[in-house]
Motif scaffolding. Structure first.
Motif, PDB file in Angstrom:
ATOM      1  N   ASP A 122      41.782  32.164   1.809  1.00 13.77           N
ATOM      2  CA  ASP A 122      43.248  32.915   1.414  1.00 13.77           C
ATOM      3  C   ASP A 122      42.673  34.562   1.471  1.00 13.77           C
ATOM      4  OD1 ASP A 122      44.760  30.957   1.674  1.00 13.77           O
ATOM      5  OD2 ASP A 122      44.328  30.452  -0.703  1.00 13.77           O
ATOM      6  N   LEU A 123      43.476  35.387   1.777  1.00 18.74           N
ATOM      7  CA  LEU A 123      43.333  36.457   1.530  1.00 18.74           C
ATOM      8  C   LEU A 123      42.858  37.076   0.300  1.00 18.74           C
ATOM      9  CD1 LEU A 123      46.336  38.294   3.534  1.00 18.74           C
ATOM     10  CD2 LEU A 123      44.094  37.798   4.139  1.00 18.74           C
ATOM     11  N   ASP A 124      43.284  36.685  -0.579  1.00 18.32           N
ATOM     12  CA  ASP A 124      42.394  36.921  -2.038  1.00 18.32           C
ATOM     13  C   ASP A 124      40.989  36.745  -2.172  1.00 18.32           C
ATOM     14  OD1 ASP A 124      42.610  34.101  -2.266  1.00 18.32           O
ATOM     15  OD2 ASP A 124      43.607  34.138  -4.312  1.00 18.32           O
ATOM     16  N   GLN A 125      40.293  35.942  -1.065  1.00 18.84           N
ATOM     17  CA  GLN A 125      38.872  35.705  -0.951  1.00 18.84           C
ATOM     18  C   GLN A 125      38.210  36.468  -0.103  1.00 18.84           C
ATOM     19  OE1 GLN A 125      38.505  31.669  -0.489  1.00 18.84           O
ATOM     20  NE2 GLN A 125      39.785  30.828  -2.212  1.00 18.84           N
ATOM     21  N   VAL A 126      38.928  37.634   0.277  1.00 18.08           N
ATOM     22  CA  VAL A 126      38.331  38.533   1.313  1.00 18.08           C
ATOM     23  C   VAL A 126      38.365  40.131   0.507  1.00 18.08           C
ATOM     24  CG1 VAL A 126      38.528  37.383   3.177  1.00 18.08           C
ATOM     25  CG2 VAL A 126      40.160  39.004   2.699  1.00 18.08           C
ATOM     26  N   ASN A 127      37.291  40.628   0.903  1.00 17.49           N
ATOM     27  CA  ASN A 127      37.601  42.150   0.239  1.00 17.49           C
ATOM     28  C   ASN A 127      38.433  43.083   0.842  1.00 17.49           C
ATOM     29  OD1 ASN A 127      36.399  44.459   2.141  1.00 17.49           O
ATOM     30  ND2 ASN A 127      34.853  42.873   2.519  1.00 17.49           N
ATOM     31  N   ALA A 128      38.903  43.919  -0.292  1.00 23.27           N
ATOM     32  CA  ALA A 128      40.266  44.820   0.159  1.00 23.27           C
ATOM     33  C   ALA A 128      39.825  46.193   0.959  1.00 23.27           C
ATOM     34  CB  ALA A 128      40.984  45.125  -1.044  1.00 23.27           C
ATOM     35  N   LEU A 129      38.522  46.175   1.727  1.00 22.00           N
ATOM     36  CA  LEU A 129      38.090  47.231   2.361  1.00 22.00           C
ATOM     37  C   LEU A 129      38.140  47.147   3.953  1.00 22.00           C
ATOM     38  CD1 LEU A 129      35.222  48.345   0.124  1.00 22.00           C
ATOM     39  CD2 LEU A 129      37.296  49.624   0.084  1.00 22.00           C
ATOM     40  N   ASP A 130      37.638  45.848   4.154  1.00 23.38           N
ATOM     41  CA  ASP A 130      37.778  45.544   5.746  1.00 23.38           C
ATOM     42  C   ASP A 130      38.428  44.291   5.778  1.00 23.38           C
ATOM     43  OD1 ASP A 130      36.181  43.270   4.977  1.00 23.38           O
ATOM     44  OD2 ASP A 130      34.399  44.152   6.431  1.00 23.38           O
ATOM     45  N   TRP A 131      39.010  43.676   4.926  1.00 29.42           N
ATOM     46  CA  TRP A 131      39.913  42.390   4.810  1.00 29.42           C
ATOM     47  C   TRP A 131      39.212  41.550   6.006  1.00 29.42           C
ATOM     48  CZ3 TRP A 131      44.343  41.758   1.938  1.00 29.42           C
ATOM     49  CH2 TRP A 131      44.534  42.952   1.178  1.00 29.42           C
ATOM     50  N   PHE A 132      37.888  41.244   5.774  1.00 32.30           N
ATOM     51  CA  PHE A 132      37.345  40.601   6.922  1.00 32.30           C
ATOM     52  C   PHE A 132      36.349  39.755   5.983  1.00 32.30           C
ATOM     53  CE2 PHE A 132      34.015  39.286  10.079  1.00 32.30           C
ATOM     54  CZ  PHE A 132      34.802  39.016  10.889  1.00 32.30           C
TER      55      PHE A 132
ATOM     56  N   LEU B 151      19.920  23.603   6.081  1.00 30.27           N
ATOM     57  CA  LEU B 151      21.167  23.274   5.839  1.00 30.27           C
ATOM     58  C   LEU B 151      21.818  24.267   7.089  1.00 30.27           C
ATOM     59  CD1 LEU B 151      23.775  22.309   4.710  1.00 30.27           C
ATOM     60  CD2 LEU B 151      23.745  24.002   3.048  1.00 30.27           C
ATOM     61  N   VAL B 152      22.528  23.809   8.072  1.00 30.14           N
ATOM     62  CA  VAL B 152      23.309  24.548   9.060  1.00 30.14           C
ATOM     63  C   VAL B 152      24.759  24.521   8.670  1.00 30.14           C
ATOM     64  CG1 VAL B 152      24.026  24.796  11.404  1.00 30.14           C
ATOM     65  CG2 VAL B 152      21.461  24.109  11.020  1.00 30.14           C
ATOM     66  N   VAL B 153      25.290  25.591   8.475  1.00 28.71           N
ATOM     67  CA  VAL B 153      26.706  26.048   7.894  1.00 28.71           C
ATOM     68  C   VAL B 153      27.747  26.106   9.098  1.00 28.71           C
ATOM     69  CG1 VAL B 153      28.014  27.009   6.332  1.00 28.71           C
ATOM     70  CG2 VAL B 153      25.999  26.296   5.669  1.00 28.71           C
ATOM     71  N   SER B 154      28.633  25.409   9.148  1.00 31.17           N
ATOM     72  CA  SER B 154      29.890  25.855  10.374  1.00 31.17           C
ATOM     73  C   SER B 154      30.351  27.271  10.094  1.00 31.17           C
ATOM     74  CB  SER B 154      30.817  24.970  10.247  1.00 31.17           C
ATOM     75  OG  SER B 154      31.543  24.805   8.919  1.00 31.17           O
ATOM     76  N   ILE B 155      30.846  27.718  11.140  1.00 32.30           N
ATOM     77  CA  ILE B 155      31.478  29.310  11.281  1.00 32.30           C
ATOM     78  C   ILE B 155      32.953  29.248  10.557  1.00 32.30           C
ATOM     79  CG2 ILE B 155      32.109  31.307  12.538  1.00 32.30           C
ATOM     80  CD1 ILE B 155      30.222  29.931  14.709  1.00 32.30           C
ATOM     81  N   PRO B 156      32.909  30.081   9.438  1.00 33.60           N
ATOM     82  CA  PRO B 156      34.327  30.253   8.974  1.00 33.60           C
ATOM     83  C   PRO B 156      35.385  30.374   9.874  1.00 33.60           C
ATOM     84  CG  PRO B 156      32.873  31.485   7.756  1.00 33.60           C
ATOM     85  CD  PRO B 156      32.127  31.073   8.794  1.00 33.60           C
ATOM     86  N   ASP B 157      36.557  29.908   9.546  1.00 36.54           N
ATOM     87  CA  ASP B 157      37.788  29.821  10.726  1.00 36.54           C
ATOM     88  C   ASP B 157      38.552  31.316  10.749  1.00 36.54           C
ATOM     89  OD1 ASP B 157      39.902  29.388  12.214  1.00 36.54           O
ATOM     90  OD2 ASP B 157      40.770  27.722  11.145  1.00 36.54           O
ATOM     91  N   LEU B 158      37.903  32.144  11.668  1.00 38.02           N
ATOM     92  CA  LEU B 158      38.309  33.581  11.691  1.00 38.02           C
ATOM     93  C   LEU B 158      39.744  33.619  12.413  1.00 38.02           C
ATOM     94  CD1 LEU B 158      35.042  35.296  12.921  1.00 38.02           C
ATOM     95  CD2 LEU B 158      35.915  34.982  10.570  1.00 38.02           C
ATOM     96  N   TYR B 159      40.166  32.401  13.083  1.00 38.88           N
ATOM     97  CA  TYR B 159      41.383  32.638  13.640  1.00 38.88           C
ATOM     98  C   TYR B 159      42.618  32.340  12.560  1.00 38.88           C
ATOM     99  CZ  TYR B 159      45.417  31.212  16.633  1.00 38.88           C
ATOM    100  OH  TYR B 159      46.655  31.337  17.115  1.00 38.88           O
ATOM    101  N   ARG B 160      42.105  31.518  11.668  1.00 41.52           N
ATOM    102  CA  ARG B 160      42.951  31.427  10.153  1.00 41.52           C
ATOM    103  C   ARG B 160      43.097  32.749   9.440  1.00 41.52           C
ATOM    104  NH1 ARG B 160      45.285  28.849   6.206  1.00 41.52           N
ATOM    105  NH2 ARG B 160      45.043  29.618   4.182  1.00 41.52           N
ATOM    106  N   LEU B 161      42.099  33.586   9.502  1.00 45.18           N
ATOM    107  CA  LEU B 161      42.239  34.765   8.732  1.00 45.18           C
ATOM    108  C   LEU B 161      43.408  35.824   9.585  1.00 45.18           C
ATOM    109  CD1 LEU B 161      41.083  36.881   7.096  1.00 45.18           C
ATOM    110  CD2 LEU B 161      39.404  37.491   8.804  1.00 45.18           C
ATOM    111  N   TRP B 162      43.249  35.567  11.145  1.00 43.29           N
ATOM    112  CA  TRP B 162      44.346  36.341  11.783  1.00 43.29           C
ATOM    113  C   TRP B 162      45.645  35.811  11.435  1.00 43.29           C
ATOM    114  CZ3 TRP B 162      47.957  34.178  15.026  1.00 43.29           C
ATOM    115  CH2 TRP B 162      48.704  35.302  15.692  1.00 43.29           C
ATOM    116  N   GLN B 163      45.602  34.615  11.263  1.00 44.88           N
ATOM    117  CA  GLN B 163      46.901  34.022  11.139  1.00 44.88           C
ATOM    118  C   GLN B 163      47.412  34.262   9.782  1.00 44.88           C
ATOM    119  OE1 GLN B 163      45.819  29.709  11.544  1.00 44.88           O
ATOM    120  NE2 GLN B 163      47.222  29.621  12.983  1.00 44.88           N
ATOM    121  N   ILE B 164      46.660  34.491   8.521  1.00 47.36           N
ATOM    122  CA  ILE B 164      47.251  34.884   7.258  1.00 47.36           C
ATOM    123  C   ILE B 164      47.550  36.323   6.946  1.00 47.36           C
ATOM    124  CG2 ILE B 164      46.648  32.562   6.426  1.00 47.36           C
ATOM    125  CD1 ILE B 164      44.161  33.916   5.177  1.00 47.36           C
ATOM    126  N   GLY B 165      46.626  37.054   7.759  1.00 49.18           N
ATOM    127  CA  GLY B 165      46.496  38.340   7.471  1.00 49.18           C
ATOM    128  C   GLY B 165      47.124  39.291   8.544  1.00 49.18           C
TER     129      GLY B 165
END
Length: 284
Positions: A247-257, A162-176
């Motif tokens: 969403d930001l509530d799905q990333v940790n509150a240490l590196d926010w990544f 199973l090859v999984v696509s890369i999460p949308d890191l640009y969206r992380l910047w947009q919301i963070g």
């Protein structure tokens, strides 16, 4: 003094239980596999697949891995599969910081593990470099992925991948980038090619972020093509993970990544729905 020593020892023990280290992977416990059941699941990739940052501190926490985790907080692919295949074992061969160049070595480990099922999530670190000019060239990325898949195809020709696509890191910047805590964490060197100067509106900063976004999309295109070239035993997630709106509530509150346990659970759900693996353990 003895009470302080005992307290520190207890704290260390709790951290050890909560967070798996990044040393040699060990198999998850198992029963006796039934005939026709997959026996071994192996995760390949980077820190996301090790559950990095999903426990108490910024270390790998494999119990929360979306792929091979056996903890109660994440309904991982491993836990879903074990519902019908209690004899399944799991190894996590992913390594924090790994780029596609490291995938071949991980694939060799999967062959030694006698993998029947393999998950692959790679590419974020190829884009997250100190500068956009240091990102892995697209052609090189494809060659490295092909090499790793070739090791799997030769060594475990019947394994399902199973090859999984890369999460949308640009969206992380947009919301963070409007969240001061995220911006402070990112300024300490988190994915600088994308997240450095996160609040800047300068044309150069916008162009830099766009280049990273486009490179990740190009990597996803090559992952899709590499899986297609592998043959019928490889399943591409169809871009499902990349399309998922974390969403930001799905990333940790240490590196926010990196995903927290909730984010790992959502990643597991999206990957499972795209995997086509739900019937594997029942077709005996």
């Amino acid at each position: 003094m003895r009470r302080w020593t005992a307290a520190l020892a207890c704290l260390a023990a709790l951290v050890a239980l909560a967070c798996d280290g990044s040393g040699e992977a060990s198999p998850r416990p198992s029963g006796t596999p039934a005939p026709g059941e997959p026996r071994v699941l192996v995760a390949l990739g980077d820190s996301v697949s090790t559950g990095y940052g999903s426990c108490l501190v910024l270390v790998s926490c494999e119990r929360n891995s979306w792929s091979t985790g056996d903890g109660l907080r994440v309904e991982s692919l491993y836990r879903r599969l074990r519902a019908d295949a209690p004899g399944l074992r799991a190894y996590n061969r992913a390594v924090p910081g790994a780029r596609a160049a490291a995938l071949t070595g991980q694939a060799r480990s999967a062959v030694r593990d006698r993998a029947d099922l393999v998950t692959v999530l790679i590419g974020a670190n190829d884009a997250c470099r100190g500068d956009v000019d240091d990102m892995t060239p697209v052609a090189t990325f494809r060659d490295q992925v092909d090499a790793a898949l070739g090791v799997l195809r030769e060594g475990r020709p019947k394994a399902r991948v199973l090859v999984v696509s890369i999460p949308d890191l640009y969206r992380l910047w947009q919301i963070g980038h409007t969240e001061p805590r995220a911006v402070r964490a990112w300024s300490r060197g988190v994915c600088p090619s994308l997240l450095a100067d996160a609040t800047s509106t300068a044309p150069a900063a916008a162009a830099r972020r766009a280049r990273v976004r486009d490179r990740i999309e190009a990597y996803d295109g090559q992952l899709r093509a590499a899986c297609r070239a592998y043959g019928s035993r490889c399943r591409w997630d169809g871009g499902a993970v990349h399309r998922h709106r974390f969403d930001l509530d799905q990333v940790n509150a240490l590196d926010w990544f990196h995903p927290n346990a909730t984010g790992q659970g959502r990643l597991a759900e999206v990957a499972w729905n795209a995997s086509g693996w739900s019937g594997l353990t029942r077709a005996r």
